[in-house]
Scaffold this active site. Structure first.
Site, PDB file in Angstrom:
ATOM      1  N   GLU A 148      15.060  41.704  21.206  1.00 53.13           N
ATOM      2  CA  GLU A 148      14.190  40.812  20.464  1.00 53.13           C
ATOM      3  C   GLU A 148      14.849  40.734  18.838  1.00 53.13           C
ATOM      4  O   GLU A 148      15.210  42.148  18.511  1.00 53.13           O
ATOM      5  CB  GLU A 148      12.864  41.093  20.295  1.00 53.13           C
ATOM      6  CG  GLU A 148      11.793  40.883  21.399  1.00 53.13           C
ATOM      7  CD  GLU A 148      10.612  41.232  21.257  1.00 53.13           C
ATOM      8  OE1 GLU A 148      10.026  41.135  20.043  1.00 53.13           O
ATOM      9  OE2 GLU A 148       9.574  41.334  22.318  1.00 53.13           O
ATOM     10  N   GLU A 197       7.341  47.080  23.374  1.00 56.75           N
ATOM     11  CA  GLU A 197       7.037  47.861  21.951  1.00 56.75           C
ATOM     12  C   GLU A 197       5.835  48.996  22.015  1.00 56.75           C
ATOM     13  O   GLU A 197       4.897  48.634  21.424  1.00 56.75           O
ATOM     14  CB  GLU A 197       6.761  46.923  21.043  1.00 56.75           C
ATOM     15  CG  GLU A 197       7.936  45.892  20.609  1.00 56.75           C
ATOM     16  CD  GLU A 197       7.641  44.885  19.430  1.00 56.75           C
ATOM     17  OE1 GLU A 197       6.145  44.678  19.094  1.00 56.75           O
ATOM     18  OE2 GLU A 197       8.681  44.367  18.890  1.00 56.75           O
TER      19      GLU A 197
HETATM   20  C1  BGP Z   1       7.129  41.459  18.535  1.00 53.74           C
HETATM   21  C2  BGP Z   1       6.626  40.928  20.035  1.00 53.74           C
HETATM   22  C3  BGP Z   1       6.862  39.703  20.486  1.00 53.74           C
HETATM   23  C4  BGP Z   1       7.071  38.674  19.269  1.00 53.74           C
HETATM   24  C5  BGP Z   1       7.484  39.231  18.015  1.00 53.74           C
HETATM   25  C6  BGP Z   1       7.577  38.252  17.100  1.00 53.74           C
HETATM   26  O1  BGP Z   1       6.475  42.424  18.010  1.00 53.74           O
HETATM   27  O2  BGP Z   1       7.392  42.001  20.829  1.00 53.74           O
HETATM   28  O3  BGP Z   1       6.248  39.298  21.423  1.00 53.74           O
HETATM   29  O4  BGP Z   1       5.705  38.314  19.201  1.00 53.74           O
HETATM   30  O5  BGP Z   1       7.147  40.294  17.703  1.00 53.74           O
HETATM   31  O6  BGP Z   1       6.333  38.369  16.306  1.00 53.74           O
HETATM   32  P1  BGP Z   1       5.490  37.280  16.030  1.00 53.74           P
HETATM   33  O7  BGP Z   1       5.071  36.654  17.327  1.00 53.74           O
HETATM   34  O8  BGP Z   1       4.110  37.925  15.290  1.00 53.74           O
HETATM   35  O9  BGP Z   1       5.930  36.502  14.714  1.00 53.74           O
END
Ligand code: BGP
Length: 486
Positions: free
Chosen positions: A385, A192
């Site tokens: 993701e 990201e």
């Molecule tokens: C994305 C990241 C992941 C993961 C995901 C879920 O932004 O790449 O690492 O964290 O979000 O978000 P969160 O963990 O804040 O629920």
């Protein structure tokens, strides 16, 4: 007469799997020579809605340094994959995974980021993890930098704010490409990468006490250093292992105009450009013209070395990967300033449901994004993701009935199939958090994503026992039928 056969369903070599990150999964934060990372010293978010993403601040560094043994975060950010990796990978294999996305913790390999020699114990850990994956025919998909960097580089030179960090990063990537040549077929550089302009920790650039415009200037300069580092890593990877593929990774944010008012539609177009800017640079090899206007209007001036634009132009990525969780709505009144200070959440979309953490659930938006990105780049795409964070409950007989997660994933997989039949070339799908792990935005354990439940709470208490949720068996069937039966 023109009639071409459209693809039906998922390709036979589709990479079904799940995605994790070292700083949210591994634990083992202070063993076998590993150095502290930025992720272990972030200031925790105040509230669930505080999607400010975790920040590394001078105070949070001082606080962690004052008590480095502090296990305040759940087991120092993870579910102890470091000692459970064989059991965990076996469970992923039980679901039939074809791919497992994970990241390497830079501070396991170079504890201070720029040490003269790599830490052999760190390299050996990932040797074992990759061997365990291959034992089950699972392809590792490796993120080189996932929301963390060695804290020492932040303290020494403010992370990516300094051009010196490019050199340290390239010694790290060269070490990885040589060590895991023929073992890792799929690499990606920065997780990201657009989070950097949201001030997210992974950049290691501490900027909490600056004005909005000073932050923008620092963050876009740090981003430029990452762009150059990523392009040079692409060149390294192709030279060291021509059979490997190396991609970039974007937090995709699908934006809709609040009304058909052309002003609102234009605002949505700008929002979309400011999201795809990062993949434009890494896949097309140059800064797009619309960013020249943006930089000028926001008083941002980038310092570039004479060779930088040539490096970017000559080293585009092999594929584009991205995360997709939600979509957003914008209008002509949206203050463009917010585009470079945190993720734009925009207005609520009345046609969409919202998760307990305020994320707007939009499966059709994934089909829209896949079509737009395929049309724009014409190189393979990879959804690395996607998932639903929820507070799962364990029943008295040890079950977790997460039908809400099955519904979320089923809807998004169905839209990916539509996109494939629209003609999009999609390599694979790794859901976020196949095993419960630490939330990046809030550092919570209770925001669970997994097919596998882990007994640990927000304070780090628990047995770490792993349990199969209902979605574990559902996803196993999805993979077994190659997405034909959802
Ligand atoms: C994305 C990241 C992941 C993961 C995901 C879920 O932004 O790449 O690492 O964290 O979000 O978000 P969160 O963990 O804040 O629920």
């Amino acid at each position: 007469m023109y009639s071409k056969q459209i693809p039906t369903g998922f390709p036979k070599n589709f990479l079904w799997g799940g995605a994790t990150a070292a700083n949210q999964l591994e634990g083992g934060w202070n063993v076998d020579g590993k150095g502290l990372t930025t992720a272990e010293v972030v200031k925790k978010a105040e509230t669930r809605e505080d999607f400010s993403m975790n920040q590394v601040t001078t105070e949070s560094i001082a606080q962690a340094a004052a008590d480095p043994t502090d296990n305040a975060y759940p087991k120092r950010r993870g579910v102890d994959f470091y000692h459970h990796y064989q059991e965990d990978i076996a469970m992923l294999a039980e679901m039939g995974f074809k791919a497992f996305r994970l990241s390497i913790a830079w501070a396991r390999i170079f504890p201070n980021g720029d040490d003269a020699t790599p830490n052999e114990a760190g390299l050996a850990f990932y040797d074992k993890v990759f061997a365990e994956c291959h034992k089950y025919g699972i392809e590792p998909v490796v993120t080189i930098s996932h929301y963390e960097m060695p804290l020492a580089l932040t303290q020494k030179q403010n992370g990516w704010a300094s051009r010196q960090t490019i050199t340290a990063f390239l010694r790290y990537t060269e070490t990885l490409f040589k060590r895991y040549k023929g073992v890792v077929k799929y690499w990606m550089t920065f997780n990201e990468i657009n989070a950097i302009t949201g001030g997210f920790t992974g950049t290691g650039a501490v900027d909490a006490d600056l004005s909005l415009n000073e932050k923008a200037q620092l963050r876009f300069q740090a981003l430029h250093h990452q762009f150059v580092a990523s392009a040079k890593a692409v060149a390294q990877c192709h030279a060291i292992d021509p059979n490997a593929k190396i991609g970039c990774m974007l937090a995709r944010m699908q934006t809709y105009p609040q009304t058909p008012n052309p002003e609102d539609v234009r605002a949505a177009q700008l929002s979309d450009q400011l999201n795809l800017f990062y993949t434009d640079v890494q896949a097309r090899g140059e800064y797009p013209e619309y960013m020249n206007r943006y930089f000028q209007e926001n008083h941002i001036t980038l310092q570039m070395d004479p060779n930088d634009e040539k490096v970017l132009r000559e080293n585009p990525v092999d594929y584009i990967s991205f995360s997709y969780y939600m979509s957003t709505v914008t209008n002509a009144d949206q203050d463009v300033e917010h585009f470079h200070d945190g993720f734009v959440f925009g207005e609520k979309n009345p046609y969409l449901q919202t998760s307990a953490w305020g994320w707007q659930i939009d499966p059709v938006g994934l089909r829209i994004s896949l079509n737009d990105m395929w049309d724009r780049y014409r190189i393979p795409l990879f959804v690395v993701e996607n998932g639903l964070g929820a507070e799962d409950k364990v029943t008295s007989d040890g079950k977790i009935h997460d039908d809400y997660r099955i519904d979320y994933l089923r809807a998004h997989i169905a839209q990916m199939r539509e996109a494939i039949e629209d003609g999009v070339q999609l390599m694979g799908y790794t859901t976020w958090g196949p095993i419960d792990l630490i939330s990046a935005s809030t550092s919570e354990m209770s925001k669970r994503y997994g097919f596998i439940y882990v007994d640990q709470d927000d304070a780090g208490n628990g047995s770490l026992r792993r349990l199969r949720k209902d979605s574990f068996y559902w996803y196993k069937h999805v993979i077994a039928t190659n997405g034909a039966e959802l």
